[in-house]
Design a protein around this motif. Structure first.
Motif, PDB file in Angstrom:
ATOM      1  N   ALA A 109      72.894  17.862  48.711  1.00  0.00           N
ATOM      2  CA  ALA A 109      72.166  16.808  49.200  1.00  0.00           C
ATOM      3  C   ALA A 109      72.675  16.534  50.658  1.00  0.00           C
ATOM      4  CB  ALA A 109      72.626  15.421  48.394  1.00  0.00           C
ATOM      5  N   ASP A 110      71.546  15.925  51.357  1.00  0.00           N
ATOM      6  CA  ASP A 110      71.851  15.710  52.953  1.00  0.00           C
ATOM      7  C   ASP A 110      71.643  14.152  53.220  1.00  0.00           C
ATOM      8  OD1 ASP A 110      71.730  18.418  53.228  1.00  0.00           O
ATOM      9  OD2 ASP A 110      69.963  18.424  54.149  1.00  0.00           O
TER      10      ASP A 110
ATOM     11  N   LYS B 100      77.443   2.893  45.004  1.00  0.00           N
ATOM     12  CA  LYS B 100      76.855   4.269  44.841  1.00  0.00           C
ATOM     13  C   LYS B 100      75.523   4.224  44.941  1.00  0.00           C
ATOM     14  CE  LYS B 100      80.944   5.426  42.092  1.00  0.00           C
ATOM     15  NZ  LYS B 100      81.523   5.991  40.707  1.00  0.00           N
ATOM     16  N   LEU B 101      74.968   5.310  45.762  1.00  0.00           N
ATOM     17  CA  LEU B 101      73.438   5.612  45.563  1.00  0.00           C
ATOM     18  C   LEU B 101      73.282   7.231  45.235  1.00  0.00           C
ATOM     19  CD1 LEU B 101      72.328   5.620  49.303  1.00  0.00           C
ATOM     20  CD2 LEU B 101      74.770   5.606  48.530  1.00  0.00           C
ATOM     21  N   THR B 102      72.012   7.233  45.001  1.00  0.00           N
ATOM     22  CA  THR B 102      71.391   8.560  44.657  1.00  0.00           C
ATOM     23  C   THR B 102      70.490   9.251  45.457  1.00  0.00           C
ATOM     24  OG1 THR B 102      70.105   7.925  43.042  1.00  0.00           O
ATOM     25  CG2 THR B 102      72.250   8.253  42.233  1.00  0.00           C
ATOM     26  N   VAL B 103      70.047  10.258  45.214  1.00  0.00           N
ATOM     27  CA  VAL B 103      69.034  11.036  46.089  1.00  0.00           C
ATOM     28  C   VAL B 103      67.796  10.124  46.007  1.00  0.00           C
ATOM     29  CG1 VAL B 103      67.522  13.112  46.358  1.00  0.00           C
ATOM     30  CG2 VAL B 103      69.910  13.429  45.814  1.00  0.00           C
TER      31      VAL B 103
ATOM     32  N   VAL C  19      81.239  12.116  47.860  1.00  0.00           N
ATOM     33  CA  VAL C  19      80.212  12.520  47.051  1.00  0.00           C
ATOM     34  C   VAL C  19      81.076  12.777  45.561  1.00  0.00           C
ATOM     35  CG1 VAL C  19      78.754  14.294  46.215  1.00  0.00           C
ATOM     36  CG2 VAL C  19      78.842  13.550  48.665  1.00  0.00           C
ATOM     37  N   HIS C  20      80.497  12.095  44.469  1.00  0.00           N
ATOM     38  CA  HIS C  20      81.453  12.345  43.236  1.00  0.00           C
ATOM     39  C   HIS C  20      80.526  13.324  42.376  1.00  0.00           C
ATOM     40  CE1 HIS C  20      83.705   8.646  43.424  1.00  0.00           C
ATOM     41  NE2 HIS C  20      82.867   8.383  44.343  1.00  0.00           N
ATOM     42  N   LEU C  21      81.257  13.833  41.161  1.00  0.00           N
ATOM     43  CA  LEU C  21      80.853  14.853  40.323  1.00  0.00           C
ATOM     44  C   LEU C  21      79.716  14.607  39.767  1.00  0.00           C
ATOM     45  CD1 LEU C  21      84.231  15.825  38.805  1.00  0.00           C
ATOM     46  CD2 LEU C  21      82.960  17.327  40.642  1.00  0.00           C
ATOM     47  N   ASP C  22      79.300  13.325  39.588  1.00  0.00           N
ATOM     48  CA  ASP C  22      77.981  13.146  39.007  1.00  0.00           C
ATOM     49  C   ASP C  22      77.030  12.918  39.985  1.00  0.00           C
ATOM     50  OD1 ASP C  22      78.601  10.824  40.188  1.00  0.00           O
ATOM     51  OD2 ASP C  22      78.738   9.478  38.826  1.00  0.00           O
ATOM     52  N   HIS C  23      77.045  13.567  41.265  1.00  0.00           N
ATOM     53  CA  HIS C  23      76.280  13.712  42.289  1.00  0.00           C
ATOM     54  C   HIS C  23      75.827  12.197  42.929  1.00  0.00           C
ATOM     55  CE1 HIS C  23      75.880  17.723  41.233  1.00  0.00           C
ATOM     56  NE2 HIS C  23      75.295  17.394  40.014  1.00  0.00           N
ATOM     57  N   GLN C  24      76.570  11.043  42.614  1.00  0.00           N
ATOM     58  CA  GLN C  24      76.479   9.693  43.311  1.00  0.00           C
ATOM     59  C   GLN C  24      77.217   9.989  44.441  1.00  0.00           C
ATOM     60  OE1 GLN C  24      75.535   6.351  40.851  1.00  0.00           O
ATOM     61  NE2 GLN C  24      77.102   7.337  39.498  1.00  0.00           N
TER      62      GLN C  24
ATOM     63  N   ARG D  53      72.646  15.683  58.181  1.00  0.00           N
ATOM     64  CA  ARG D  53      73.889  16.550  57.823  1.00  0.00           C
ATOM     65  C   ARG D  53      73.969  16.733  56.431  1.00  0.00           C
ATOM     66  NH1 ARG D  53      76.946  16.449  62.632  1.00  0.00           N
ATOM     67  NH2 ARG D  53      76.361  14.552  64.092  1.00  0.00           N
ATOM     68  N   ALA D  54      74.526  17.899  56.049  1.00  0.00           N
ATOM     69  CA  ALA D  54      74.836  18.213  54.492  1.00  0.00           C
ATOM     70  C   ALA D  54      75.987  17.521  54.116  1.00  0.00           C
ATOM     71  CB  ALA D  54      75.193  19.672  54.435  1.00  0.00           C
ATOM     72  N   LEU D  55      75.991  16.690  53.163  1.00  0.00           N
ATOM     73  CA  LEU D  55      76.968  16.020  52.246  1.00  0.00           C
ATOM     74  C   LEU D  55      78.115  17.147  51.635  1.00  0.00           C
ATOM     75  CD1 LEU D  55      74.981  13.188  50.899  1.00  0.00           C
ATOM     76  CD2 LEU D  55      77.135  12.757  52.557  1.00  0.00           C
ATOM     77  N   PRO D  56      79.353  16.792  51.907  1.00  0.00           N
ATOM     78  CA  PRO D  56      80.120  17.712  51.416  1.00  0.00           C
ATOM     79  C   PRO D  56      80.342  17.867  49.918  1.00  0.00           C
ATOM     80  CG  PRO D  56      81.113  15.822  52.011  1.00  0.00           C
ATOM     81  CD  PRO D  56      80.117  15.452  52.254  1.00  0.00           C
ATOM     82  N   ASP D  57      80.533  18.953  49.183  1.00  0.00           N
ATOM     83  CA  ASP D  57      80.478  19.476  47.770  1.00  0.00           C
ATOM     84  C   ASP D  57      81.476  18.392  47.117  1.00  0.00           C
ATOM     85  OD1 ASP D  57      81.520  21.235  45.530  1.00  0.00           O
ATOM     86  OD2 ASP D  57      79.566  21.538  45.705  1.00  0.00           O
TER      87      ASP D  57
END
Length: 633
Positions: free
Chosen positions: A2-3, A83-86, A54-59, A17-21
């Protein structure tokens, strides 16, 4: 992946910018200045406004800093933590932050209705812009944008922003690279099959699904090192495999031709309707002039970025090399091919080992002052390296609390022996100042030992050009290390081998360091036994200590002490020591004991040899050849 897109009130006030893994655990500090990601255009954003994780559930979690002046809005409400999502966004001041997906690289088969145009960069550079003034103005600002980028991430962000601003027809810009990582699972695959990595991606809008990058187009441009433009029928865009997003019907890829950007390329995609409709099925049609202008502009941007990045790379390499080489050596590297200058080869070297003593014991005794002890070791290593570099030497290696340096490579130095000796004296003086100060502060004093040997050895660069590591190896290096160890056994600070002593005492050894070296008369009739070098505060004295066989060596060597005249024995005591040493070697231990006993109360080497004779039973053993066999200390 995700960016995060930041968009201010004006079109040019944006970045992506790219969000960290999530597995990295890295948090991003968002703010106006002094943060990981800065938003300099919005005064309502505090210098350090919020943290992003960034959390493991991609939130994506946003946490407002308690010192931030203005609120963060999420779903129309003030929310200090959420928390928000794509596809969702939040707002700070006049800037909107949106989380979007980063597109991948498509490997779908190509369409039949695709026209490909290949451009040689020399031809592109001869082409004239139709709107030259605006293009040149943008290019003139590019060097400042690039050189002020402290990281590659920031460089890529600014680079894609410039291309989007200067290419109105572009809907997306990416910096791509072949994933040619020797440590990856792709290391055995042909380059034509290597995955295409998207280093950075930016688009003009906030679409949830952005156009994918054509891996085939990227590979084609990178492998051929030519700019490639592909245009396809608007009726086939969903099947083309080059860009799987409606409304995008052309893309070009420009390779960056520099070792600093190996395998990199600029990828731009857009809509031909902006330039005028172009039907790729017409084999006689040529791409619109404006589209070719955009291609030329991307080519110039890529060339400028590659050249500036190469310059920065060379500057960083030179900065790292200055840690190892003296200015005179750096000058030689600047005027010659570094690979040739630094290649391993045999040379006549003077090698020095310098070691601090007592750190382990003192660290146990002074556990309450361990940090101070560690700081002192660091400072002492700095003293050693500065002295080596100041005297024109090369830093060879570090071994714990010891440093190794050498002279005579990569450029020949006829006065390498005098330089090494001068460095030894400089180290001794500076370390004495440091240890006196530290003794007053935390109640201890370090000792040190220096060994110098001169002879042929192989010296050179080991590893890659980017990771410069130079060293020397050969018997003379081993001997220098052994001599440093013997300083403890003989109770002196500096021991040198016979070639070093002979070079220092030769009458023709003049003008070595800052024109200070002059040869005075020896204080003994035996020129090989003792001598003085220098004048005033730089006067040094050498004296032969013994004929020894250090541990690990086959052949015996004569060893000498190097000291300042102000610290050495008197001339009469020197003569007494040499008389005792000659008698000791010849086996007349009665005369030797009498001579050494006269000066033993003020001379550690005399005490050492007296102790050796006592262990042997006051007379030389059978087959005595005058050699002291020494164990490694």
């Amino acid at each position: 992946m995700a960016d995060l897109i930041a968009q201010g009130p004006h079109d040019q006030q944006r970045w992506r910018r790219a969000l960290p893994d999530a597995t990295s655990g890295r948090e991003i500090l968002l703010g106006r200045a002094d943060s990981d990601w800065n938003v300099p255009w919005d005064p309502k954003i505090s210098r350090r406004h919020a943290r992003i994780k960034v959390h493991l559930d991609h939130q994506v979690e946003v946490i407002q800093n308690v010192h931030a002046r203005n609120p963060v809005f999420y779903r129309g409400r003030q929310s200090p933590q959420f928390k928000l999502t794509v596809g969702e966004h939040f707002v700070i001041g006049e800037t909107t932050f949106t989380v979007v997906n980063r597109p991948g690289a498509s490997e779908l088969p190509s369409s039949e209705n695709v026209t490909q145009h290949v451009y040689d960069y020399t031809v592109l550079r001869r082409r004239h812009f139709r709107d030259a003034n605006s293009r040149i103005d943008m290019l003139s600002r590019l060097p400042d944008l690039i050189t002020s980028s402290e990281t590659d991430e920031e460089l890529l962000v600014r680079m894609t922003n410039v291309l989007l601003q200067a290419t109105p027809a572009a809907t997306a810009v990416a910096i791509v690279a072949l994933q040619d990582d020797p440590a990856s699972d792709h290391r055995n695959r042909p380059r034509a099959e290597l995955p295409v990595q998207i280093l950075h991606y930016d688009s003009r809008g906030f679409e949830y699904e952005s156009a994918q990058v054509s891996a085939r187009l990227a590979r084609s441009a990178i492998e051929t090192r030519e700019s490639v433009l592909q245009v396809w029928s608007p009726h086939d865009v969903t099947q083309s495999g080059y860009t799987t997003n409606e409304g995008v019907d052309w893309a070009f890829c420009v390779p960056l031709r520099s070792i600093a950007c190996r395998g990199w390329a600029i990828y731009v995609a857009g809509q031909s309707s902006t330039h005028g409709r172009f039907d790729p099925r017409d084999q006689n049609a040529t791409p619109p002039e404006a589209l070719q202008d955009d291609l030329k502009f991307a080519e110039l941007v890529g060339s400028m970025v590659a050249n500036l990045r190469q310059t920065r790379r060379l500057e960083r390499r030179q900065a790292s090399m200055r840690q190892f080489f003296a200015p005179v050596v750096m000058d030689a590297l600047a005027n010659q091919d570094p690979a040739e200058v630094l290649r391993p080869r045999e040379a006549n070297l003077s090698v020095m080992f310098c070691d601090l003593r007592g750190f382990t014991r003192k660290s146990e005794e002074q556990s309450d002052h361990l940090l101070e002890l560690l700081n002192q070791v660091s400072e002492s290593l700095g003293v050693m390296t500065r002295a080596i570099l100041d005297c024109g030497g090369v830093i060879g290696d570090f071994h714990g609390d010891a440093a190794m340096g050498f002279w005579g490579w990569p450029i020949a130095q006829p006065d390498n022996v005098a330089r090494a000796a001068n460095a030894a004296i400089q180290i001794r003086r500076q370390l004495a100042i440091h240890t006196d100060r530290d003794q007053n502060e935390i109640g201890h004093r370090f000792q040190h030992g220096i060994g110098i040997a001169t002879g042929n050895a192989v010296a050179g660069q080991i590893g890659t050009v980017d990771q410069v590591k130079v060293t020397a190896f050969g018997p003379v290096v081993n001997l220098a290390s052994r001599l440093e160890g013997l300083t403890k056994q003989f109770g002196v600070q500096t021991i040198i081998d016979e070639p070093t002593a002979m070079a220092l005492n030769r009458r023709d050894d003049r003008g070595a360091i800052n024109d200070k070296w002059t040869k005075t008369e020896a204080i003994s009739d035996e020129q090989t036994s003792s001598g003085t070098i220098g004048d005033g505060d730089t006067t040094m004295v050498t004296r032969r200590l013994a004929l020894v066989r250090p541990a690990g060596l086959i052949h015996p060597v004569n060893i000498y002490e190097l000291s300042l005249a102000s610290e050495s024995l008197t001339a009469a005591d020197m003569v007494t020591y040499q008389r005792g040493l000659e008698a000791f070697i010849e086996g007349d231990w009665t005369v030797a004991r009498e001579a050494f006993a006269c000066i033993a109360d003020r001379d550690r080497p005399s005490q050492r040899i007296l102790a050796q004779m006592a262990r042997q039973g006051q007379s030389p053993p059978a087959g005595w050849l005058g050699v002291l066999d020494l164990e490694k200390s």
